[in-house]
Design an enzyme around this catalytic site. Structure first.
Site, PDB file in Angstrom:
ATOM      1  N   CYS B  18       0.919  -1.068   0.023  1.00 53.08           N
ATOM      2  CA  CYS B  18       0.121   0.100  -0.117  1.00 53.08           C
ATOM      3  C   CYS B  18       0.934   1.209   0.130  1.00 53.08           C
ATOM      4  O   CYS B  18       1.880   1.221   0.528  1.00 53.08           O
ATOM      5  CB  CYS B  18      -0.956  -0.051   1.154  1.00 53.08           C
ATOM      6  SG  CYS B  18      -1.424   1.636   1.993  1.00 53.08           S
ATOM      7  N   PRO B  19       0.612   2.355  -0.695  1.00 52.18           N
ATOM      8  CA  PRO B  19      -0.491   2.477  -1.646  1.00 52.18           C
ATOM      9  C   PRO B  19       0.086   2.552  -3.111  1.00 52.18           C
ATOM     10  O   PRO B  19      -0.450   3.065  -3.831  1.00 52.18           O
ATOM     11  CB  PRO B  19      -0.845   3.940  -1.359  1.00 52.18           C
ATOM     12  CG  PRO B  19       0.668   4.445  -0.877  1.00 52.18           C
ATOM     13  CD  PRO B  19       1.525   3.575  -0.386  1.00 52.18           C
TER      14      PRO B  19
END
Ligand code: HEM
Ligand code: SF4
Ligand code: SF4
Lengths: 218, 80, 415
Positions: B18-19
């Protein structure tokens, strides 16, 4: 003319300085009191105070002793005399310690990395404090060791300070006719400047330190 | 999907932290021309909400999704 | 710079001038004790990357517009007004700070440079130079919050797939309901991230402990906070709070993500539920015997990297260590450690930016620490830390393996 100026510095400006000093601190505290609180927590863990502040702690002790010493120039206080000493307390060492501290802080600022992060205010404050201290020390040591019949004793100061505190200000002839009058005036002039600057400069850390450190522990 | 969609560019976003998936996709979309289609392969369950939300907030369109086991392919059409 | 823009920036300065900021602006004596405590400065020794150096850029602006002495004597206080040059300096200062608050621990007055840089980031949002990627991610997160109902279907579908993985790992008869969603009155609502690992591993642990739990629709990380936009940050955090309140859960458990934990735990004020990190929950299960971990199963040398937001800023020091000391036979501590542990350099949203070279350089103190322990496995409990540790690993060619705490726990779960 100088007589008039000295008179003004020793009386009006002292009142003004103390008014600005206490008024300024009060003003700052009121602003803080009415400011928006932070809704969350700013704590760091474990919740303890930062590492000892080294030489700044010494400066603080010297500062407290200085205030006590100056108080004794107003009149005799029993609680300060618990440990017997002559006025001004510390036999000159308070002033000397203070001088060493301010000089250390000043010279430190001349070299990297402090040089890069300093702003003119930092130098100005230290120079003012140092000059005030040098002259104050001179007044004290000159009298204590009776150099060249200095002739400015604690009795005279008490008469002068006492009259200031009683709001019936007079400058005793023993001071105003002394050849060292100019030094007394200079010390008081510089001290007035310092007092007036304190609430509006980074010196407010003396008050805010407790508050900001408290945030960190909540 | 009944009609086969032809992608102009394929991207493999499987298993990255992430991200990054959304960032990589938006960087790639920026380089492409309006009307072209990007096929992004991902294993992130979050992508099923994040990609549509991203497309909506940036004004692009997800024209189709294709799921094979844990991997999902998003076909994203650049609209502006 | 245009007048109207300066006016807008000035109003931001004013709105962010709360009580702590008042202390921070007036109190710094430029004593320099924090100077070399920032990893960015350690990696790239440059005044702008030292905590005071950064803070002074913002302080100048406050002096110029909001302090008496600064307005009257700009020379002595080194005050400066808004200009493109100052905004560029501010950009450099704010976007190299991870908000780790290591400097705060070393400041005799506890000045929070991370918070000051938060204000700087806010100014940069208004000025229009906030990093695009983060603004975009924040917008997407806000959009997701607004129209979550449209996405629920698709998300549920993939979660079903993950349930099978959990079933296999725990040898359970059916995958039904292993990852419950929208469950009312659950004891725990778990908030994950986009990646599968951030959901599967915790789900295995919750199921092993037979917890009454539910999974949130949202991701814990807050890109609004990273970008420096308090309005979006608040909206993004409120999505989770609203969901938890609607489901009436007792406790919200945060994924291994420093920001996610810090925002809900420390920055949102009083909440009607308890906020914990998954690390604390694993520790709780281990202590109460709800899950069993293999003793001394890992024989390689292992060290733990304290995520700044969990350790220094969250007080979670003992739990991860106790868990690791149980699983691992050769646990090694970094020096300095705990509240003085070096930041890895990936926090504050920096990890999402295209700045790998910078992050390798500023990860130098972390690299030195890891090498000194001689550990083969570095464990951490934060998504950002783990990806930054990977960057450090490949950047310096270290022979280490980087693992999440939940990962090493699941690998050594006694089922
Ligand atoms: C904040 C400001 C001040 C500083 C830093 C300061 C500093 C000092 C120092 C270091 C000494 C020497 C002490 C010693 O050697 O033991 C001294 C002495 C003295 N100060 Fe100050 N002072 C300040 C304010 C004032 C003020 C406001 C007054 C008067 C209104 C004053 C009047 C005196 C006098 C008369 C002496 C000589 C005392 C003696 O004979 O021993 N000072 N000061
Ligand atoms: S340690 Fe604190 S007071 Fe000292 S320079 Fe740094 S921020 Fe300022
Ligand atoms: S919060 Fe961390 S990154 Fe930011 S200035 Fe302080 S030590 Fe450096």
């Amino acid at each position: 003319m100088w007589d008039k100026i000295f008179h003004y510095v020793l009386i009006h400006m002292v009142y003004l300085a103390f008014a600005v000093f206490f008024g300024g601190i009060l003003f700052k505290l009121i602003i803080v009191l009415f400011s928006k609180k932070f809704k969350g927590s700013l704590a760091t863990y474990p919740r303890k105070l930062p590492r000892p502040i080294g030489i700044a702690a010494e400066a603080l002790i010297a500062m407290v002793l200085l205030v006590l010493g100056h108080l004794e120039l107003i009149k005799e206080f029993k609680f300060i005399q618990i440990i017997k000493h002559d006025v001004f307390l510390g036999a000159g060492f308070v002033g000397i310690t203070f001088m060493i501290c301010t000089l250390y802080f000043l010279f430190r600022r001349f070299k990297s990395p402090w040089r890069e992060i300093s702003v003119p205010e930092d130098f100005l404050l230290l120079i003012l404090l140092f000059l005030t201290t040098v002259i104050g020390s001179h007044l004290h040591i000159g009298e204590r060791y009776e150099m060249a019949q200095f002739g400015l004793n604690a009795e005279l100061y008490r008469e002068y300070f006492g009259s200031l505190v009683a709001f019936k200000p007079v400058i005793p002839e023993g001071i105003s006719l002394s050849p060292h009058y100019v030094l007394v005036a200079l010390h008081i002039f510089l001290a007035n400047l310092v007092l007036m600057m304190l609430p509006f400069s980074k010196m407010m850390h003396m008050v805010f330190a407790f508050l900001s450190l408290n945030l960190k522990r909540k | 999907m009944s009609t086969e969609i032809k992608a102009d560019i394929n991207m493999d976003l499987k298993g990255i932290a992430c991200p990054m998936p959304v960032i990589k996709v938006s960087q790639q979309i920026k380089k492409m021309q309006v009307g072209q289609i990007l096929a992004a392969e991902t294993t992130d369950p979050g992508a099923h909400a994040d990609f549509p939300a991203w497309a909506k907030s940036t004004g692009n369109e997800i024209v189709a999704t294709e799921k094979k086991d844990a991997v999902t392919v998003f076909f994203i059409k650049k609209l502006k | 710079m245009e007048k109207s823009q300066i006016k807008e920036l000035k109003s931001i300065l004013k709105s962010r001038y709360n009580r702590p900021m008042k202390y921070y602006i007036d109190t710094c004596t430029r004593c320099g004790l924090c100077y070399d405590t920032c990893h960015a400065y350690d990696g790239i020794p440059k005044k702008e990357f030292s905590p005071v150096g950064r803070a002074e850029v913002l302080r100048k602006l406050y002096k110029r517009y909001r302090s008496l002495s600064g307005m009257l004597f700009p020379y002595f206080t080194d005050a400066a007004g808004f200009s493109d040059k100052v905004m560029d300096q501010l950009h450099e200062a704010a976007w190299s700070c991870t908000g780790c608050r290591r400097c705060m621990v070393n400041c005799p007055f506890g000045i929070d440079t991370g918070m000051m840089m938060g204000v700087a980031k806010h100014l940069l949002v208004a000025y229009g130079t906030a990093p695009e990627e983060l603004v975009m991610l924040a917008d997407a997160a806000v959009e997701k919050g607004k129209s979550i109902d449209e996405f629920k279907e698709g998300y549920r579908g993939v979660i079903k797939d993950l349930e099978k993985t959990v079933q296999q790992k725990l040898n359970l008869p059916s995958p039904e309901n292993l990852i419950p969603m929208e469950k009312m009155n659950a004891d725990i609502m778990y908030v994950g991230l986009a990646g599968a690992h951030s959901i599967v591993n915790p789900a295995i642990i919750f199921n092993a402990a037979k917890e009454n739990w539910t999974l949130s629709y949202f991701e814990g990380v807050n890109f609004g906070f990273f970008a420096g936009d308090p309005e979006k940050a608040n909206f993004i955090a409120q999505r989770i709070i609203k969901e938890a309140v609607a489901l009436n859960v007792k406790e919200v458990v945060m994924v291994e993500c420093g920001t996610a934990f810090r925002i809900l735990h420390s920055l949102m004020g009083e909440l009607p539920f308890k906020v914990s990190s998954i690390v604390e929950v694993i520790y709780r299960y281990m202590e109460s015997g709800k899950i069993k971990l293999k003793k001394n199963a890992v024989t390689e040398a292992v060290t733990y990297h304290d995520p700044c937001q969990l350790g220094r800023n969250g007080g979670i020091f003992e739990e991860p260590r106790d868990i690791l000391k149980h699983i691992v036979s050769d646990y090694r501590e970094m020096t300095p450690t705990r509240e003085h542990n070096w930041c890895c350099g990936g926090g504050g949203g920096l990890g999402a930016l295209d700045n790998e070279e910078f992050r390798i350089k500023t990860g130098k103190p972390k690299k030195d620490q890891i090498v000194k322990t001689g550990a083969k496995i570095v464990v951490s409990a934060c998504e950002n830390c783990v990806s930054q540790l990977q960057v450090i690993k490949s950047g310096y060619g270290l022979d280490i393996e980087v693992k999440y705490l939940t990962e090493i726990v699941c690998e050594n779960l006694d089922v």
